[in-house]
Scaffold this motif. Structure first.
Motif, short mmCIF file in Angstrom:
data_model
loop_
_atom_site.label_atom_id
_atom_site.label_comp_id
_atom_site.label_asym_id
_atom_site.label_seq_id
_atom_site.Cartn_x
_atom_site.Cartn_y
_atom_site.Cartn_z
N LEU A 134 -0.50 -7.53 6.58
CA LEU A 134 -1.81 -7.89 6.36
C LEU A 134 -2.32 -7.00 5.20
O LEU A 134 -2.53 -5.64 5.34
CB LEU A 134 -2.60 -7.86 7.63
CG LEU A 134 -3.96 -8.08 7.62
CD1 LEU A 134 -4.25 -9.48 7.28
CD2 LEU A 134 -4.81 -7.93 8.98
N ASP A 135 -2.89 -7.32 4.06
CA ASP A 135 -3.67 -6.51 3.11
C ASP A 135 -4.94 -6.28 3.57
O ASP A 135 -5.85 -7.02 2.75
CB ASP A 135 -3.42 -7.24 1.59
CG ASP A 135 -1.82 -7.27 1.13
OD1 ASP A 135 -1.04 -6.21 1.47
OD2 ASP A 135 -1.50 -8.10 0.60
N ALA A 136 -5.19 -5.75 4.38
CA ALA A 136 -6.52 -5.44 4.94
C ALA A 136 -7.65 -4.81 3.92
O ALA A 136 -7.18 -4.04 3.20
CB ALA A 136 -6.57 -4.72 6.30
N THR A 137 -8.69 -5.08 4.13
CA THR A 137 -9.74 -4.90 3.16
C THR A 137 -11.00 -4.03 4.08
O THR A 137 -11.77 -3.11 3.61
CB THR A 137 -10.58 -5.86 2.34
OG1 THR A 137 -10.92 -6.70 2.98
CG2 THR A 137 -9.32 -6.13 1.27
N THR A 138 -10.97 -4.51 5.18
CA THR A 138 -12.22 -4.32 6.19
C THR A 138 -11.40 -4.06 7.57
O THR A 138 -10.78 -4.82 8.03
CB THR A 138 -13.26 -5.19 6.33
OG1 THR A 138 -13.73 -5.66 4.78
CG2 THR A 138 -14.28 -4.74 7.05
N VAL A 139 -12.25 -2.86 8.03
CA VAL A 139 -11.81 -2.65 9.65
C VAL A 139 -13.21 -2.77 10.14
O VAL A 139 -14.36 -2.25 9.94
CB VAL A 139 -11.24 -1.35 9.88
CG1 VAL A 139 -12.01 -0.27 9.65
CG2 VAL A 139 -10.81 -1.24 11.33
N LYS A 140 -13.29 -3.86 11.35
CA LYS A 140 -14.52 -3.99 12.21
C LYS A 140 -14.50 -3.11 13.49
O LYS A 140 -13.34 -3.41 14.22
CB LYS A 140 -14.75 -5.44 12.36
CG LYS A 140 -14.84 -6.32 10.96
CD LYS A 140 -14.97 -7.64 11.28
CE LYS A 140 -15.42 -8.41 10.04
NZ LYS A 140 -16.74 -8.29 9.78
#
Length: 180
Positions: A134-140
């Motif tokens: 997962l090329d994550a861009t944001t953590v919530k």
């Protein structure tokens, strides 16, 4: 001479009676105790805490493990944190939930104003643009019992998937008291 012992006995009896509480229950003391107890058990809300990320120990290459610590500082009334924070990773239209660390035993923490707590996201770095990553861009981040989130940029590389990008190879620790 006999008057002194009687006076002392009367004084002791009077002091003993004033130390006893009224047997009638007007609810005054109980209301105060209930209010204090309710404040002690109110869950912390995102709007009453400051939440900071890092500094992180980024995983340098695919297959390596990294950690991202978060610090929560209570800026409101006394509140509690119990269990795990809610953590979600997003990459465009794709999102994935980070599970709580199954080996950890969460505790209920009560935070007074200006008290701090921490939690940590541990992740395995994946291959850039890999089908299993997962090329994550944001953590919530959310706190227990609330849907409100606070978003942070995810700049720690792609996250490996356990069985695919929708199941990240990552965990979140329970809340822990920070400092001494």
């Amino acid at each position: 001479m006999r008057a002194i012992p009687i006076a002392v006995t009367a004084l002791v009896a009077a002091l003993t009676l004033t130390a006893c509480g009224d047997s009638g229950d007007d609810g005054g003391d109980n209301d105060t105790k209930a209010t204090a107890s309710a404040a002690a058990t109110a869950a912390c809300a995102i709007g009453q805490v400051a939440l900071e990320a890092g500094p992180a120990s980024e995983a340098p290459a695919a297959g390596d493990t990294g950690i991202v610590p978060f610090t929560i500082t209570n800026s409101g009334d006394q509140c509690t944190l119990e269990g795990f924070p809610g953590v979600g990773l997003t990459a465009g239209d794709t999102s994935a939930t980070v599970a709580g660390d199954e080996a950890a035993q969460p505790e209920k923490l009560t935070l007074a104003k200006d008290d701090t707590a921490t939690f940590t996201i541990t992740y395995v770095r994946g291959e850039a643009a890999g089908a299993e990553s997962l090329d994550a861009t944001t953590v919530k981040i959310s706190l227990p019992g609330a849907d409100t989130t606070k978003d942070f940029p995810w700049s720690y590389g792609p996250v490996a998937g356990k069985t695919g990008a929708s199941e990240p190879d990552a965990t979140v620790s329970p809340f822990q008291r920070a400092g001494d």
